[in-house]
Scaffold this motif. Structure first.
Motif, mmCIF file in Angstrom:
data_model
loop_
_atom_site.group_PDB
_atom_site.id
_atom_site.type_symbol
_atom_site.label_atom_id
_atom_site.label_comp_id
_atom_site.label_asym_id
_atom_site.label_seq_id
_atom_site.Cartn_x
_atom_site.Cartn_y
_atom_site.Cartn_z
ATOM 1 N N TRP A 32 0.809 -1.216 0.000
ATOM 2 C CA TRP A 32 0.000 0.000 0.000
ATOM 3 C C TRP A 32 0.844 1.268 0.000
ATOM 4 O O TRP A 32 0.403 2.319 -0.454
ATOM 5 C CB TRP A 32 -0.979 0.032 1.174
ATOM 6 C CG TRP A 32 -0.341 0.065 2.521
ATOM 7 C CD1 TRP A 32 -0.025 -1.007 3.295
ATOM 8 C CD2 TRP A 32 0.055 1.216 3.266
ATOM 9 N NE1 TRP A 32 0.547 -0.608 4.475
ATOM 10 C CE2 TRP A 32 0.610 0.762 4.470
ATOM 11 C CE3 TRP A 32 0.001 2.586 3.026
ATOM 12 C CZ2 TRP A 32 1.107 1.627 5.450
ATOM 13 C CZ3 TRP A 32 0.494 3.449 3.999
ATOM 14 C CH2 TRP A 32 1.037 2.964 5.193
ATOM 15 N N ALA A 35 1.293 2.300 -3.470
ATOM 16 C CA ALA A 35 0.074 2.234 -4.296
ATOM 17 C C ALA A 35 -0.485 3.626 -4.555
ATOM 18 O O ALA A 35 -0.265 4.563 -3.789
ATOM 19 C CB ALA A 35 -0.976 1.374 -3.609
ATOM 20 N N THR A 36 -1.235 3.719 -5.615
ATOM 21 C CA THR A 36 -1.937 4.952 -5.962
ATOM 22 C C THR A 36 -3.377 4.847 -5.463
ATOM 23 O O THR A 36 -3.992 3.783 -5.569
ATOM 24 C CB THR A 36 -1.946 5.136 -7.502
ATOM 25 O OG1 THR A 36 -0.590 5.165 -7.948
ATOM 26 C CG2 THR A 36 -2.641 6.411 -7.898
ATOM 27 N N ASP A 89 -8.281 -4.041 -6.630
ATOM 28 C CA ASP A 89 -7.075 -3.313 -6.217
ATOM 29 C C ASP A 89 -7.170 -2.996 -4.733
ATOM 30 O O ASP A 89 -7.576 -1.909 -4.334
ATOM 31 C CB ASP A 89 -6.949 -2.039 -7.067
ATOM 32 C CG ASP A 89 -5.731 -1.195 -6.722
ATOM 33 O OD1 ASP A 89 -4.900 -1.635 -5.894
ATOM 34 O OD2 ASP A 89 -5.629 -0.086 -7.274
ATOM 35 N N ALA A 91 -4.796 -2.580 -2.514
ATOM 36 C CA ALA A 91 -3.858 -1.552 -2.062
ATOM 37 C C ALA A 91 -4.367 -0.159 -2.421
ATOM 38 O O ALA A 91 -4.287 0.768 -1.607
ATOM 39 C CB ALA A 91 -2.471 -1.787 -2.658
ATOM 40 N N GLY A 92 -4.893 0.003 -3.620
ATOM 41 C CA GLY A 92 -5.443 1.302 -4.036
ATOM 42 C C GLY A 92 -6.641 1.699 -3.199
ATOM 43 O O GLY A 92 -6.816 2.876 -2.851
ATOM 44 N N ARG A 95 -5.403 2.859 0.225
ATOM 45 C CA ARG A 95 -4.857 4.221 0.188
ATOM 46 C C ARG A 95 -5.961 5.275 0.298
ATOM 47 O O ARG A 95 -5.754 6.327 0.886
ATOM 48 C CB ARG A 95 -4.048 4.449 -1.084
ATOM 49 C CG ARG A 95 -2.650 3.862 -1.071
ATOM 50 C CD ARG A 95 -1.746 4.549 -0.055
ATOM 51 N NE ARG A 95 -1.831 6.005 -0.142
ATOM 52 C CZ ARG A 95 -1.195 6.763 -1.026
ATOM 53 N NH1 ARG A 95 -0.391 6.203 -1.908
ATOM 54 N NH2 ARG A 95 -1.357 8.067 -1.029
#
Length: 189
Positions: A32, A35-36, A89, A91-92, A95
């Protein structure tokens, strides 16, 4: 760049040497961290949660915050996503949830309205009945140890739980959210 330099300059010498970089050989930053933010992934995850659990509080209690710490770290979140079989996603989505980079997510960050409702309900129970067990004994009017939704809704109205409504009357929707959130889990859908 100054922050990076100061972070690497472990001895405070004002210069960097090879040894200052050595920790990077073994450092595995969490996924993460690089990540974006992906708001669409969070929308997908939240829809998946509602599909599996019906509401965010049930998902929070049964899948995300299993230890009852009122916060979820990255590892717990990853495990919950795997348990829910969410393959987007993650991790996205994380975030977006953890926008303050605290390393933790709370129910409030997941869904502010659910958090407000459960906090208001808990506070109301303590203010009006002195505690959770005491409140249940009063609300469970027939003393059977369980309450159906009609009994629960009637008890909330009888004892004037205000809900989130500015006029101070719990709505059927809010009563159902609380009821569904509090009842024992028979497993995810």
């Amino acid at each position: 760049l100054n922050t990076i330099f100061q972070g690497l300059d472990m001895m405070g010498a004002g210069f960097l040497s090879e040894s200052d970089f050595s920790f990077l050989d073994n450092w595995e930053p969490p996924l993460w961290l690089a990540a974006t933010e992906n708001p669409e992934a969070l929308d997908d995850l939240k829809a998946h949660m509602l599909d599996k659990f019906g509401n965010y509080i049930q998902c929070w209690r049964r899948c995300l915050d299993k230890d009852g710490s009122n916060r979820v770290n990255w590892d717990e979140y990853q495990e919950a996503c795997a348990e829910m079989r969410f393959h987007g996603d993650i991790a996205g989505a994380w975030r977006v949830l953890d926008d303050d980079f605290s390393g933790f997510v709370t129910l409030k960050e997941l869904d502010r309205e659910s958090d407000e409702m459960i906090v208001k309900f808990r506070d109301w129970l303590f203010e009006n009945f002195g505690g959770i067990r005491e409140a249940f004994k009063v609300l469970d009017r027939d003393g059977g140890g369980t309450m159906t939704f009609p009994e629960f809704r009637k008890a909330l109205r009888r004892y004037a739980f205000p809900g989130l409504d500015p006029i101070g009357k719990v709505s059927d929707k809010e009563a159902m959210l609380l009821f569904e959130s509090l009842k024992p889990s028979l497993g995810a859908r």
